[in-house]
Design an enzyme around this catalytic site. Structure first.
Site, PDB file in Angstrom:
ATOM      1  N   LEU A 188      16.755 -20.294 150.459  1.00  0.00           N
ATOM      2  CA  LEU A 188      16.147 -21.420 151.180  1.00  0.00           C
ATOM      3  C   LEU A 188      14.969 -22.041 150.425  1.00  0.00           C
ATOM      4  O   LEU A 188      14.323 -22.956 150.933  1.00  0.00           O
ATOM      5  CB  LEU A 188      15.729 -20.978 152.588  1.00  0.00           C
ATOM      6  CG  LEU A 188      16.900 -20.533 153.481  1.00  0.00           C
ATOM      7  CD1 LEU A 188      16.394 -19.939 154.788  1.00  0.00           C
ATOM      8  CD2 LEU A 188      17.860 -21.691 153.757  1.00  0.00           C
ATOM      9  N   THR A 189      14.709 -21.577 149.205  1.00  0.00           N
ATOM     10  CA  THR A 189      13.731 -22.265 148.349  1.00  0.00           C
ATOM     11  C   THR A 189      14.356 -23.489 147.692  1.00  0.00           C
ATOM     12  O   THR A 189      13.644 -24.337 147.156  1.00  0.00           O
ATOM     13  CB  THR A 189      13.204 -21.354 147.229  1.00  0.00           C
ATOM     14  OG1 THR A 189      14.308 -21.009 146.353  1.00  0.00           O
ATOM     15  CG2 THR A 189      12.584 -20.078 147.787  1.00  0.00           C
TER      16      THR A 189
ATOM     17  N   SER B 184      16.669 -14.305 150.793  1.00  0.00           N
ATOM     18  CA  SER B 184      16.613 -13.812 149.402  1.00  0.00           C
ATOM     19  C   SER B 184      16.340 -14.923 148.396  1.00  0.00           C
ATOM     20  O   SER B 184      16.742 -14.834 147.238  1.00  0.00           O
ATOM     21  CB  SER B 184      17.911 -13.076 149.024  1.00  0.00           C
ATOM     22  OG  SER B 184      18.125 -11.974 149.870  1.00  0.00           O
ATOM     23  N   GLY B 185      15.674 -15.995 148.838  1.00  0.00           N
ATOM     24  CA  GLY B 185      15.327 -17.088 147.933  1.00  0.00           C
ATOM     25  C   GLY B 185      16.236 -18.293 148.030  1.00  0.00           C
ATOM     26  O   GLY B 185      15.930 -19.352 147.473  1.00  0.00           O
TER      27      GLY B 185
ATOM     28  N   LYS C 166      16.250 -23.377 145.013  1.00  0.00           N
ATOM     29  CA  LYS C 166      16.473 -23.242 143.558  1.00  0.00           C
ATOM     30  C   LYS C 166      17.911 -22.850 143.229  1.00  0.00           C
ATOM     31  O   LYS C 166      18.333 -22.954 142.079  1.00  0.00           O
ATOM     32  CB  LYS C 166      15.485 -22.242 142.952  1.00  0.00           C
ATOM     33  CG  LYS C 166      15.643 -20.809 143.402  1.00  0.00           C
ATOM     34  CD  LYS C 166      14.545 -19.931 142.800  1.00  0.00           C
ATOM     35  CE  LYS C 166      14.633 -18.499 143.315  1.00  0.00           C
ATOM     36  NZ  LYS C 166      13.520 -17.662 142.852  1.00  0.00           N
TER      37      LYS C 166
ATOM     38  N   TYR D  48       9.233   1.343 150.224  1.00  0.00           N
ATOM     39  CA  TYR D  48       9.155   0.355 149.132  1.00  0.00           C
ATOM     40  C   TYR D  48       8.504   0.974 147.908  1.00  0.00           C
ATOM     41  O   TYR D  48       7.411   1.506 148.030  1.00  0.00           O
ATOM     42  CB  TYR D  48       8.334  -0.874 149.544  1.00  0.00           C
ATOM     43  CG  TYR D  48       8.856  -1.677 150.707  1.00  0.00           C
ATOM     44  CD1 TYR D  48      10.162  -1.529 151.185  1.00  0.00           C
ATOM     45  CD2 TYR D  48       8.032  -2.597 151.352  1.00  0.00           C
ATOM     46  CE1 TYR D  48      10.611  -2.273 152.269  1.00  0.00           C
ATOM     47  CE2 TYR D  48       8.484  -3.347 152.432  1.00  0.00           C
ATOM     48  CZ  TYR D  48       9.764  -3.175 152.886  1.00  0.00           C
ATOM     49  OH  TYR D  48      10.200  -3.914 153.968  1.00  0.00           O
TER      50      TYR D  48
END
Length: 314
Positions: free
Chosen positions: A218-219, A215-216, A221, A53
């Site tokens: 399930l938020t 990757s977002g 948005k 990373y």
């Protein structure tokens, strides 16, 4: 107050693992320190990173996240309070692999960047089919015996290779994987459920799922007709094109409304309820994103709510 910590081998971890993939990528050192401070202040103690990373970012070489975390340890003097996980085996553009020599050099590089003399949980990041399990397990066992690593774990491995590694550890009396980090969430269940999860259950492995929020997606948005400015928007957006993705969003909306909770909190709570799962892994680029993630530790979903989500995601 009840102890919410979970066990991975001899380690005691918070039920939300904080992902370090954003440190040195979408969060600079100042932002990263703020997120780390807020997570620790809320009782969090389980931080996950990797030697690679964030090598995918132009101009980066890998190790940026470990360096940020190491600088944070040095600034705060709190290394002993944190359960630190990192990984070996990846690399950009060439994988490091899992030869005994690669593991030996990899751990030294990580220890230097992390400014510590031990790693709590050390993952083989990707399996390396060119290396016999006997070679990498023996190399990892040596690190445990030297005190450089406390527990070992695996990510991105087949059920067959995982079984072979675990059986070799048992037969040779060497260090044995205590955890697995699979790709697993409400819109990606077949990446873990089945043979891989069965092996983990049989051997008592703790699962720490990555991409826990897809990757977002399930938020909540990402919705039909919306445009989200995010480094991950393309990956998350694809779930809107599937019936399952829309079913899952509808179920999350219903359960979240019943608890006055964020969708991400509900998605993580569902994941935490699954067999073998000990601590879902999620990252926060800003302090404002943390409360919804941490709230999963306190959210108690009913059996009916868990069933609704499980059926929507089937």
């Amino acid at each position: 107050m009840a102890d919410i910590h979970k066990k991975i081998g001899n380690l005691s971890v918070h039920p939300l693992a904080l992902g370090g993939n954003v440190f040195g990528w979408t969060a600079d050192e100042t932002q990263s320190f703020a997120v780390l401070d807020a997570y620790a202040a809320a009782g969090g103690n389980f931080i996950d990173t990797a030697d690679v990373y964030s090598a995918w970012v132009p101009g980066n070489t890998g190790g940026e996240s470990e360096t940020v975390i190491g600088n944070w340890f040095a600034a705060r003097g709190n290394r002993a309070d944190i359960v630190l996980a990192t990984k070996v085996g990846a690399g950009v553009p060439e994988p490091r692999g899992l030869s005994a020599a690669a593991i030996k050099s990899g751990v030294e590089d990580s220890l230097r960047r992390l400014r510590t003399d031990y790693i709590d949980l050390y993952y083989t990041h990707y399996d390396d089919p060119s290396v016999p399990v006997e070679e990498f397990i023996t190399a990892l066992d040596a690190l445990v015996k030297e005190g450089k690593v406390r527990e070992i774990a695996a990510s991105n491995i087949t059920a067959e290779r995982l079984t072979a590694a675990l059986e070799f550890s048992d037969s040779a009396g060497l260090a044995k994987y205590a955890a697995i980090q699979p790709h697993y969430n409400l819109v990606s269940r077949d990446t873990y459920e089945g043979p891989l999860a069965d092996v983990a259950a049989r051997h008592g492995l703790a699962a720490v799922p990555y991409w826990a929020l897809a990757s977002g997606f399930l938020t909540g948005k990402y919705r039909p007709g919306t445009v989200v400015d995010s480094a991950r928007a393309e990956g998350a957006g694809k779930y809107l094109e599937t019936e399952r993705g829309l079913r899952v969003l509808a179920a999350l909306d219903e359960v979240a409304a019943a608890h006055d909770a964020e969708l991400s909190t509900v998605a993580l709570a569902w994941l935490a309820s699954r067999p073998t799962v000990v601590a879902p892994l999620a990252s926060a680029r800003t302090v404002a994103q943390l409360p919804a993630l941490l709230a999963m530790a306190d959210l108690k979903l009913t059996e009916a709510e868990l069933s609704l989500l499980t059926e929507a995601s089937a």
